[in-house]
Design a protein around this motif. Structure first.
Motif, PDB file in Angstrom:
ATOM      1  N   SER A 281       3.218   4.728  -5.689  1.00  0.00           N
ATOM      2  CA  SER A 281       2.677   3.630  -4.886  1.00  0.00           C
ATOM      3  C   SER A 281       2.122   2.478  -5.718  1.00  0.00           C
ATOM      4  N   ASP A 282       1.488   2.761  -6.855  1.00  0.00           N
ATOM      5  CA  ASP A 282       0.819   1.703  -7.613  1.00  0.00           C
ATOM      6  C   ASP A 282       1.795   0.659  -8.160  1.00  0.00           C
ATOM      7  N   TYR A 283       3.069   1.048  -8.369  1.00  0.00           N
ATOM      8  CA  TYR A 283       4.062   0.093  -8.869  1.00  0.00           C
ATOM      9  C   TYR A 283       4.263  -1.071  -7.893  1.00  0.00           C
ATOM     10  N   TYR A 284       4.082  -0.772  -6.597  1.00  0.00           N
ATOM     11  CA  TYR A 284       4.414  -1.760  -5.572  1.00  0.00           C
ATOM     12  C   TYR A 284       3.226  -2.599  -5.123  1.00  0.00           C
ATOM     13  N   SER A 285       2.046  -2.344  -5.686  1.00  0.00           N
ATOM     14  CA  SER A 285       0.830  -3.010  -5.195  1.00  0.00           C
ATOM     15  C   SER A 285       0.947  -4.532  -5.112  1.00  0.00           C
TER      16      SER A 285
END
Length: 819
Positions: A281-285
């Motif tokens: 998820s953090d890649y897409y923040s």
């Protein structure tokens, strides 16, 4: 799609009763209806599924139904996985290919080969080959069973050894053999037994090959069925004395070549295939945050979500992932309110409000499809089922009347159907999903504010969606809204078309309704409904679904049918004595209970309340030597073992059962992945049947529709679209620059974009391009790392995997270019 020019049936009638199946390799996952007495059958059916396993071919088979014998295959279309992108989202005619038993191959085999030198008593060196057949995976199931064995042969230009055979493994398509066979490759020249051949030149080894054939041991008189083969030249062993790898099985190259492709006809298909690698998820923040704040951007045309709609070729393309992402995070209503309000401000005529294929319209359509599916099931499904089953004649066009049909009777039949459907729709307002009602409230307010002199616009703004784009299409094509499994037959389809037209006009609230019909017979029929009570009922319904304070529909909730169909279940052992055998049963799942009965419509033999479903998990194949099995775990460790018809259906049942039981307070955290048989659990060998599970339960889908979506996956999809349309993003940046410095007539190439505030839009575009660039670098790094770690010949990428070979070639070209 449809088929055309199928070969005629070799009989007096010449027509055929055909259906089409969709297969992952050879596993059938979908079947169309049967179109009778036609050589150009039209199916017009859509099938969507998540693919739960790897596959090599997506295949489509055309069958001819035979009442007395097994249905015969006319031909097939097989598209290799790596070729699916060539035909992505466009209608294509494919020539049907001949189906030969020798070409119907799937699965892989694990082999270990060892070439060693042996010194004889006389001191002469000869070569021996040891072939170890370890296991196979994913072999096809032939006529409902798979009892595989392998034969191994060493062959050369001037010799062929006797075939050596493994043991037959019963009732499994993933057999473990682990058997070793020895072959003499070269012999000393003094060895001259007549039944063998002397090989003095070691170079002859290069011309030899080891051949492994897989067979299904059949009890039928026709002999054993061929499952696939593998031919490996021994020359690659000269560099390495031992070699172990997985291989894809290949077809035999001796199929029937006499038939030309044109002889079998052709099949029209539209295949949409997407495959995404989703990061954590953090890649897409950065990109996700930019999209989620779209509703708050002023003006909304400068938001990331609106820009996606501007650059995509089709608005629908942008709407699908956008709606799912915003619905997941609870942002869909404010975003649709913002873009709808902007569209209303640009609309000059109240009669054309929301009539175009704008981003607003497509987003609302998609939201209604996602949120309103159960609503349709409750309102329309019972009466649609009746129309499909009873087949009352409802043709009111005098030109199309058949002999013996009475026009007045047909009108009365149609009027009764329209009346009943109109009544269930207009009385269903209390069941309309909250998210739809909130959107309709917003549309109503925007339209009323913009066109204050038109008192009806507050109704037409809502009716243009709920009637024109929701109920009317669902009646017209019930199969596309999961109300029926297949496209209706021609007579039923005509009845539904007439009903849909009438309901659409009733809901439109236009002043001169008879003028809406081009056909005079429809205008005559509509006179039945020219009473004020129908208009009043529509307005009351629209008022209810677009008001901000509605009645609580949960207090009057009725059971909603979620899924049903035949599956095979194992007896649960409720009786103390008797065999726990497998039986075919009709399963039915509502939001209240999970039941099964002998046949559809029978009294339930067993009912499991939803609150008693403690876990739903896959069952390992070793338990009963059966594929596609899952288990429904209940209180007191009682387990219902079920076999679905195919891998897609098994995943669907597991997902929906998990979803409806997700909020149960006593849900299990651990389970047994195998069955309890012969006094112990097969997985952990524990002997007590009440031993707690040995494996953590898999995380299921939350019951809330807003969470029944993978937000990261939808953001990845949106990234892919932005990346695909990067030239348009850059062109839009140019348009912003042009508008900022030049106030004159707009250049034609920039006129397609809606840009209300060039500076704000440019800022957003810059952030989008930066976010897409960062994700593109991450994907490139992931591919490089994967390329380094992946071994060709491993279980994940067997030798013969063309998609991986293509991938290796691409990576090699990239590496060479980088250097």
């Amino acid at each position: 799609g449809e088929a055309k020019n199928l070969p005629t049936y070799p009989g007096p009638n010449k027509m055929r009763d055909c259906y089409c199946t969709v297969n992952l390799d050879q596993e059938e996952v979908f079947r169309t209806k049967i179109v009778e007495k036609s050589l150009c059958p039209f199916y017009g059916e859509d099938f969507y599924c998540e693919i739960p396993r790897t596959f090599r071919h997506l295949s489509f088979y055309i069958f001819d139904r035979d009442v007395f014998r097994r249905d015969s295959i006319i031909g097939k279309v097989a598209i290799q996985k790596e070729d699916l992108q060539k035909y992505h989202n466009r209608d294509t005619w494919f020539q049907l290919q001949h189906v030969d038993a020798d070409s119907e191959v799937q699965g892989k085999v694990h082999l270990e080969l060892r070439l060693s030198e042996v010194i004889t008593d006389t001191g002469v060196v000869c070569h021996k080959l040891a072939t170890r057949v370890l296991e196979c995976q994913g072999l096809p199931i032939v006529n409902g069973q798979c009892d595989p064995y392998a034969t191994v042969t060493l062959a050369g230009p001037s010799r062929q050894s006797e075939a050596k055979k493994t043991k037959v493994k019963k009732k499994t398509n993933n057999p473990h053999f682990d058997e070793v066979f020895y072959f003499e490759v070269t012999r000393p020249s003094s060895y001259n037994k007549k039944s063998h051949f002397d090989i003095e030149d070691v170079d002859e080894v290069d011309k030899m090959e080891i051949r492994v054939d897989l067979w299904n041991a059949s009890n039928l008189k026709f002999g054993d069925e061929f499952l696939g083969e593998l031919r490996l030249p021994l020359k690659f062993l000269r560099q390495s004395s031992s070699y172990e790898a997985w291989y894809f099985l290949q077809p035999r190259d001796n199929g029937n070549k006499s038939l030309k492709p044109d002889d079998l006809g052709s099949l029209r298909l539209n295949v949409v295939y997407t495959e995404d690698h989703v990061f954590s998820s953090d890649y897409y923040s950065p990109l996700r945050d930019l999209l989620l704040k779209s509703a708050d951007v002023e003006p909304v045309s400068a938001s990331a979500a609106h820009i996606l709609g501007e650059v995509c070729r089709e608005k629908q393309e942008a709407a699908i992932p956008l709606v799912r992402l915003l619905l997941h995070y609870g942002k869909i209503v404010p975003f649709i309110s913002a873009i709808a309000n902007a569209e209303v401000k640009r609309t000059q005529d109240p009669n054309t409000i929301f009539r175009g294929n704008s981003l607003t319209s497509k987003c609302i359509d998609e939201t209604m499809k996602l949120a309103g599916m159960h609503y349709l099931q409750v309102t329309l499904k019972p009466i649609i089922d009746e129309i499909c089953q009873v087949h009352k004649t409802c043709e009111i066009d005098p030109v199309k009347l058949k002999d013996g049909e009475n026009l007045e009777n047909n009108r009365e039949n149609l009027r009764q159907y329209v009346d009943r459907i109109f009544t269930v729709i207009t009385k269903s307002g209390v069941s309309c999903p909250t998210v739809m009602c909130d959107i309709f409230f917003s549309l109503r307010e925007s339209a009323a504010k913009r066109f204050q002199g038109d008192l009806d616009v507050r109704y037409t703004a809502v009716s243009s969606f709920i009637f024109l784009r929701f109920f009317a299409p669902a009646i017209l094509s019930p199969n596309l809204f999961q109300l029926t499994p297949h496209h209706p037959d021609p007579q039923t389809s005509r009845t539904l078309t007439l009903i849909s037209k009438t309901i659409q006009t009733l809901g439109s609230l236009s002043k001169s309704k008879s003028a809406n019909f081009k056909e005079s017979y429809m205008a005559t029929f509509y006179d039945y409904f020219n009473e004020q009570k129908y208009a009043d009922a529509v307005k009351n319904f629209l008022d209810l679904i677009s008001s901000s304070g509605r009645k609580d529909h949960k207090s009057i909730e009725q059971p909603i049918l979620l899924k049903e169909g035949f599956m095979i279940k194992r007896a649960q052992g409720r009786k103390r004595f008797g065999m726990k055998n497998f039986k075919k049963r009709w399963f039915r799942l509502t939001n209240h209970e999970f039941t099964y009965q002998k046949s559809k419509g029978d009294h339930p033999l067993c009912s499991i309340p939803i609150e008693n479903i403690l876990a739903v998990e896959r069952l390992e194949e070793e338990s009963f030597k059966m594929k596609n099995m899952f288990q429904v775990i209940q209180p007191e460790r009682r387990v219902l073992y079920i076999q679905a018809n195919n891998c897609v259906e098994a995943k669907d049942w597991i997902d929906i059962l998990t979803k409806v039981s997700q909020c149960n307070k006593k849900r299990l955290t651990v389970y047994h992945p195998s069955a309890y048989l012969n006094g112990h659990w097969l997985c952990c060998k524990a002997t007590a049947d009440n031993t707690p599970g040995c494996t953590p339960c898999t995380g299921g889908l939350p019951a809330n529709i807003q969470l029944d979506i993978d937000g990261d996956r939808e953001t990845e999809r949106i990234y892919s679209l932005f990346n695909l349309y990067m030239p348009k993003l850059e062109k839009m940046q140019e348009a912003c620059g042009s508008k900022s410095v030049y106030d004159g007539p707009e250049e034609e190439e920039y006129s397609t974009f809606i840009i209300d505030d060039p500076k704000e839009t440019y800022k957003t575009l810059k952030l989008i391009i930066e976010g897409v660039g960062t994700l593109e670098q991450e994907h490139a790094q992931y591919k490089r790392d994967k390329f380094k770690k992946t071994k060709y010949g491993s279980q994940e990428h067997p030798i013969g995997d063309k998609s991986f070979q293509t991938y290796i070639r691409q990576q090699s070209e990239i590496s060479a270019h980088s250097i």
